[in-house]
Motif scaffolding. Structure first.
Motif, PDB file in Angstrom:
ATOM      1  N   ALA A 297       0.829  -1.222   0.000  1.00 44.14           N
ATOM      2  CA  ALA A 297       0.000   0.000   0.000  1.00 44.14           C
ATOM      3  C   ALA A 297       0.858   1.264   0.000  1.00 44.14           C
ATOM      4  CB  ALA A 297      -0.936  -0.012   1.209  1.00 44.14           C
ATOM      5  N   ALA A 298       1.777   1.379   0.974  1.00 40.54           N
ATOM      6  CA  ALA A 298       2.582   2.602   1.082  1.00 40.54           C
ATOM      7  C   ALA A 298       3.571   2.723  -0.081  1.00 40.54           C
ATOM      8  CB  ALA A 298       3.332   2.617   2.409  1.00 40.54           C
ATOM      9  N   ARG A 299       4.108   1.563  -0.506  1.00 43.96           N
ATOM     10  CA  ARG A 299       5.051   1.566  -1.638  1.00 43.96           C
ATOM     11  C   ARG A 299       4.406   2.166  -2.878  1.00 43.96           C
ATOM     12  NH1 ARG A 299       6.826  -3.176   0.106  1.00 43.96           N
ATOM     13  NH2 ARG A 299       5.564  -4.457  -1.294  1.00 43.96           N
ATOM     14  N   LYS A 300       3.179   1.746  -3.127  1.00 42.72           N
ATOM     15  CA  LYS A 300       2.440   2.265  -4.296  1.00 42.72           C
ATOM     16  C   LYS A 300       2.226   3.768  -4.172  1.00 42.72           C
ATOM     17  CE  LYS A 300      -0.599  -1.468  -6.010  1.00 42.72           C
ATOM     18  NZ  LYS A 300       0.318  -1.859  -7.033  1.00 42.72           N
ATOM     19  N   ARG A 301       1.834   4.196  -2.980  1.00 45.18           N
ATOM     20  CA  ARG A 301       1.529   5.616  -2.774  1.00 45.18           C
ATOM     21  C   ARG A 301       2.804   6.471  -2.882  1.00 45.18           C
ATOM     22  NH1 ARG A 301      -3.254   7.219  -3.328  1.00 45.18           N
ATOM     23  NH2 ARG A 301      -3.048   8.815  -1.736  1.00 45.18           N
ATOM     24  N   LEU A 302       3.873   6.007  -2.255  1.00 43.59           N
ATOM     25  CA  LEU A 302       5.126   6.779  -2.312  1.00 43.59           C
ATOM     26  C   LEU A 302       5.673   6.796  -3.727  1.00 43.59           C
ATOM     27  CD1 LEU A 302       6.780   5.588   1.040  1.00 43.59           C
ATOM     28  CD2 LEU A 302       5.943   7.895   0.530  1.00 43.59           C
ATOM     29  N   GLY A 303       5.498   5.678  -4.426  1.00 42.32           N
ATOM     30  CA  GLY A 303       5.925   5.608  -5.825  1.00 42.32           C
ATOM     31  C   GLY A 303       5.158   6.619  -6.676  1.00 42.32           C
ATOM     32  N   LEU A 304       3.874   6.719  -6.410  1.00 43.94           N
ATOM     33  CA  LEU A 304       3.043   7.666  -7.160  1.00 43.94           C
ATOM     34  C   LEU A 304       3.487   9.110  -6.905  1.00 43.94           C
ATOM     35  CD1 LEU A 304       0.603   8.367  -8.928  1.00 43.94           C
ATOM     36  CD2 LEU A 304      -0.863   8.140  -6.910  1.00 43.94           C
ATOM     37  N   VAL A 305       3.799   9.422  -5.644  1.00 40.79           N
ATOM     38  CA  VAL A 305       4.298  10.773  -5.329  1.00 40.79           C
ATOM     39  C   VAL A 305       5.583  11.024  -6.115  1.00 40.79           C
ATOM     40  CG1 VAL A 305       5.255  12.298  -3.557  1.00 40.79           C
ATOM     41  CG2 VAL A 305       3.358  10.794  -2.970  1.00 40.79           C
ATOM     42  N   ALA A 306       6.510  10.067  -6.037  1.00 45.35           N
ATOM     43  CA  ALA A 306       7.813  10.241  -6.676  1.00 45.35           C
ATOM     44  C   ALA A 306       7.662  10.521  -8.167  1.00 45.35           C
ATOM     45  CB  ALA A 306       8.671   8.998  -6.446  1.00 45.35           C
ATOM     46  N   ARG A 307       6.769   9.767  -8.822  1.00 45.38           N
ATOM     47  CA  ARG A 307       6.579   9.978 -10.267  1.00 45.38           C
ATOM     48  C   ARG A 307       5.872  11.299 -10.524  1.00 45.38           C
ATOM     49  NH1 ARG A 307       4.250   4.974  -9.574  1.00 45.38           N
ATOM     50  NH2 ARG A 307       5.768   3.294  -9.678  1.00 45.38           N
ATOM     51  N   SER A 308       4.867  11.616  -9.711  1.00 45.74           N
ATOM     52  CA  SER A 308       4.065  12.827  -9.946  1.00 45.74           C
ATOM     53  C   SER A 308       4.878  14.097  -9.782  1.00 45.74           C
ATOM     54  CB  SER A 308       2.880  12.875  -8.975  1.00 45.74           C
ATOM     55  OG  SER A 308       2.096  11.737  -9.118  1.00 45.74           O
ATOM     56  N   VAL A 309       5.823  14.097  -8.821  1.00 44.20           N
ATOM     57  CA  VAL A 309       6.591  15.331  -8.613  1.00 44.20           C
ATOM     58  C   VAL A 309       7.909  15.314  -9.390  1.00 44.20           C
ATOM     59  CG1 VAL A 309       5.525  15.692  -6.348  1.00 44.20           C
ATOM     60  CG2 VAL A 309       7.763  14.596  -6.474  1.00 44.20           C
ATOM     61  N   GLY A 310       8.116  14.252 -10.173  1.00 41.10           N
ATOM     62  CA  GLY A 310       9.251  14.248 -11.095  1.00 41.10           C
ATOM     63  C   GLY A 310      10.576  13.794 -10.513  1.00 41.10           C
ATOM     64  N   VAL A 311      10.572  13.104  -9.364  1.00 44.60           N
ATOM     65  CA  VAL A 311      11.862  12.604  -8.868  1.00 44.60           C
ATOM     66  C   VAL A 311      12.107  11.156  -9.317  1.00 44.60           C
ATOM     67  CG1 VAL A 311      11.808  14.156  -6.873  1.00 44.60           C
ATOM     68  CG2 VAL A 311      11.098  11.784  -6.578  1.00 44.60           C
ATOM     69  N   ALA A 312      11.105  10.530  -9.926  1.00 43.89           N
ATOM     70  CA  ALA A 312      11.288   9.177 -10.475  1.00 43.89           C
ATOM     71  C   ALA A 312      10.706   9.139 -11.884  1.00 43.89           C
ATOM     72  CB  ALA A 312      10.589   8.148  -9.589  1.00 43.89           C
ATOM     73  N   ASP A 313      11.124   8.128 -12.649  1.00 44.08           N
ATOM     74  CA  ASP A 313      10.571   7.980 -13.998  1.00 44.08           C
ATOM     75  C   ASP A 313       9.262   7.199 -13.922  1.00 44.08           C
ATOM     76  OD1 ASP A 313      12.760   9.219 -15.186  1.00 44.08           O
ATOM     77  OD2 ASP A 313      13.924   7.341 -15.123  1.00 44.08           O
ATOM     78  N   TRP A 314       8.386   7.431 -14.900  1.00 45.24           N
ATOM     79  CA  TRP A 314       7.101   6.722 -14.904  1.00 45.24           C
ATOM     80  C   TRP A 314       7.320   5.228 -15.094  1.00 45.24           C
ATOM     81  CZ3 TRP A 314       2.691   8.347 -12.969  1.00 45.24           C
ATOM     82  CH2 TRP A 314       2.550   9.728 -12.758  1.00 45.24           C
ATOM     83  N   LYS A 315       8.476   4.829 -15.691  1.00 47.43           N
ATOM     84  CA  LYS A 315       8.708   3.389 -15.894  1.00 47.43           C
ATOM     85  C   LYS A 315       9.298   2.720 -14.644  1.00 47.43           C
ATOM     86  CE  LYS A 315      13.150   3.998 -18.425  1.00 47.43           C
ATOM     87  NZ  LYS A 315      13.755   4.862 -17.480  1.00 47.43           N
ATOM     88  N   ASP A 316       9.719   3.488 -13.654  1.00 52.22           N
ATOM     89  CA  ASP A 316      10.263   2.893 -12.416  1.00 52.22           C
ATOM     90  C   ASP A 316       9.190   2.078 -11.694  1.00 52.22           C
ATOM     91  OD1 ASP A 316      12.813   3.971 -12.644  1.00 52.22           O
ATOM     92  OD2 ASP A 316      12.318   5.772 -11.486  1.00 52.22           O
ATOM     93  N   ASP A 317       9.600   0.925 -11.100  1.00 53.86           N
ATOM     94  CA  ASP A 317       8.614   0.197 -10.285  1.00 53.86           C
ATOM     95  C   ASP A 317       8.432   0.943  -8.962  1.00 53.86           C
ATOM     96  OD1 ASP A 317      10.565  -0.615  -8.348  1.00 53.86           O
ATOM     97  OD2 ASP A 317      11.211  -2.194  -9.734  1.00 53.86           O
ATOM     98  N   ASP A 318       7.416   0.532  -8.191  1.00 55.73           N
ATOM     99  CA  ASP A 318       7.053   1.287  -6.981  1.00 55.73           C
ATOM    100  C   ASP A 318       8.207   1.386  -5.983  1.00 55.73           C
ATOM    101  OD1 ASP A 318       4.456   1.889  -7.747  1.00 55.73           O
ATOM    102  OD2 ASP A 318       3.710  -0.062  -7.080  1.00 55.73           O
ATOM    103  N   ARG A 319       8.890   0.256  -5.767  1.00 55.52           N
ATOM    104  CA  ARG A 319       9.964   0.275  -4.765  1.00 55.52           C
ATOM    105  C   ARG A 319      11.087   1.240  -5.181  1.00 55.52           C
ATOM    106  NH1 ARG A 319      10.999  -3.259  -0.650  1.00 55.52           N
ATOM    107  NH2 ARG A 319       9.591  -4.826  -1.526  1.00 55.52           N
TER     108      ARG A 319
END
Ligand SMILES: [Fe+2]
Length: 396
Positions: A297-319
């Protein structure tokens, strides 16, 4: 079914002018001695004078205010009989004012124990309440929480009271006030706001409306906190941070913070660490503990934040994405000079060891802990405090 609560927000340069349009002739101001000393109270009272409003001020709010401060201010308020209560300051002054508002509207109540979510409260019958934050962090101007310290048998504990009826009628967000904050306070309060948005986003009570405010708050904090710390007179950066703090308040006020704030409140009550520093310190550990959970649950949510604010790529997995977000938070700690361990905050190791049981007891009693997306107990809290002493990454 869910609800979203908010004060009427007035924001941007010159927002203070809106006071003229708010009904009310007698204003009771609640603030602290620093605000008075630095001339911020004068800015407010000049505006009230030019608007033809009378005022009286209670200027004795202390950091981590005691419930007794609320009782003292409430007596003065009752004697003055205002039709407008104005809080000017950080979370301490705003929280004290919330308590005063309730005791003024309900003279039959004798203490803050009456301010709880199941109580029927009627505010706004005698006075409207205007919150004017002077720091950009607590979000108290937008929430229904009342955090005060209770002293009992020589022990200090933080009461986390709250009721929807204490949400201010208006929040006035004028960047003229936070401009005076020194860099270290700007960093600490900015991290409080970041903690509210990240914790609010992964809280088990998160919802689509709290999500929207959390995401934009995080984006603004990443972008503007370094500049607000380094160049305090940059009004644009100040304004974005001021708005971000209230957005973060709207986010967690409508979802709830989690174990990070439970630990931070314990560190404040037991070791007297300022709230923003404590939240900033607990944030990466909280994120790591939650993303290491078996459930995702939290991994998915934190992953979504990371992608939405541009610190991760959209292709990155949640972890991967979630870990990049933790790295970004740690980078921001360094960039803004925020101490990243209990040791760096100057806490002697023996103080931590001696107070460990008291800290963990408070964490276990904290309502914030309940909304954490991963189960947590006594041993995990102990281990987390131990790791936080040296700033070690959470590997469990
Ligand atoms: Fe906070």
């Amino acid at each position: 079914m869910w609800y979203f609560y908010s004060p009427i927000l007035v924001f941007g340069e010159g927002a203070l002018d809106h006071l003229e349009n708010i009904e009310g002739k007698k204003c009771f101001i609640i603030t602290d001695p620093c605000i008075k000393k630095h001339g911020l109270l004068d800015i407010l009272t000049k505006k009230l004078d030019s608007s033809g409003k009378k005022w009286e001020a209670f200027t004795e709010v202390e950091p981590d205010p005691s419930e007794n401060t609320i009782y003292k201010a409430a007596e003065q308020c009752k004697a003055y009989e205002p039709d407008l209560i104005i809080a000017l300051g950080g979370g301490s002054s705003i929280d004290v004012a919330k308590g005063v508002w309730v005791l003024y509207e309900h003279p039959d109540f004798t203490n803050v124990d009456e301010i709880h979510p199941f109580q029927t409260l009627h505010t706004g019958r005698k006075a409207k309440f205007v919150a004017i934050p002077t720091t950009s962090g607590t979000g108290a101007e937008a929430t229904w929480a009342v955090i005060v310290t209770r002293e009992k048998d020589g022990k200090h504990s933080k009461l986390e009271q709250g009721n929807k009826a204490v949400i201010p009628t208006y929040a006035i967000l004028d960047p003229v006030f936070p401009r005076e904050m020194p860099p270290a306070l700007t960093a600490a309060t900015g991290f409080d706001a970041l903690g509210h948005s990240v914790e609010g986003f992964i809280s088990t009570w998160q919802n689509p409306f709290s999500d929207a405010y959390a995401l934009h708050a995080i984006r603004l904090i990443f972008e503007y906190l370094p500049q607000a710390v380094k160049k305090g007179d940059d009004l644009k950066a100040r304004e974005h941070m001021h708005n971000a703090a209230t957005m973060a308040g709207l986010s967690f006020g409508n979802s709830q913070v989690i174990m990070g704030h439970g630990m931070a409140h314990a560190l404040g009550a037991v070791l007297h660490i300022p709230h923003g520093n404590a939240v900033g310190l607990c944030l990466p550990s909280t994120m790591e503990y939650c993303l290491n959970a078996e459930n995702d649950a939290a991994r998915k949510r934190l992953g979504l934040v990371a992608r939405s604010v541009g610190v991760a790529d959209w292709k990155d997995d949640d972890r991967t994405a979630a870990k990049k977000l933790v790295d970004r938070v740690k980078w921001l700690q360094k960039e803004t000079g925020l101490p990243n361990s209990l040791k760096a905050l100057g806490v002697p190791r023996e103080d931590l060891d001696r107070n460990m049981d008291a800290l963990v007891e408070q964490c276990m009693e904290s309502p914030s802990t309940v909304m954490t997306p991963r189960e947590i107990g006594i041993e995990a809290f102990k281990k987390l405090f131990d790791y936080m002493y040296s700033g070690k990454r959470v590997d469990f």
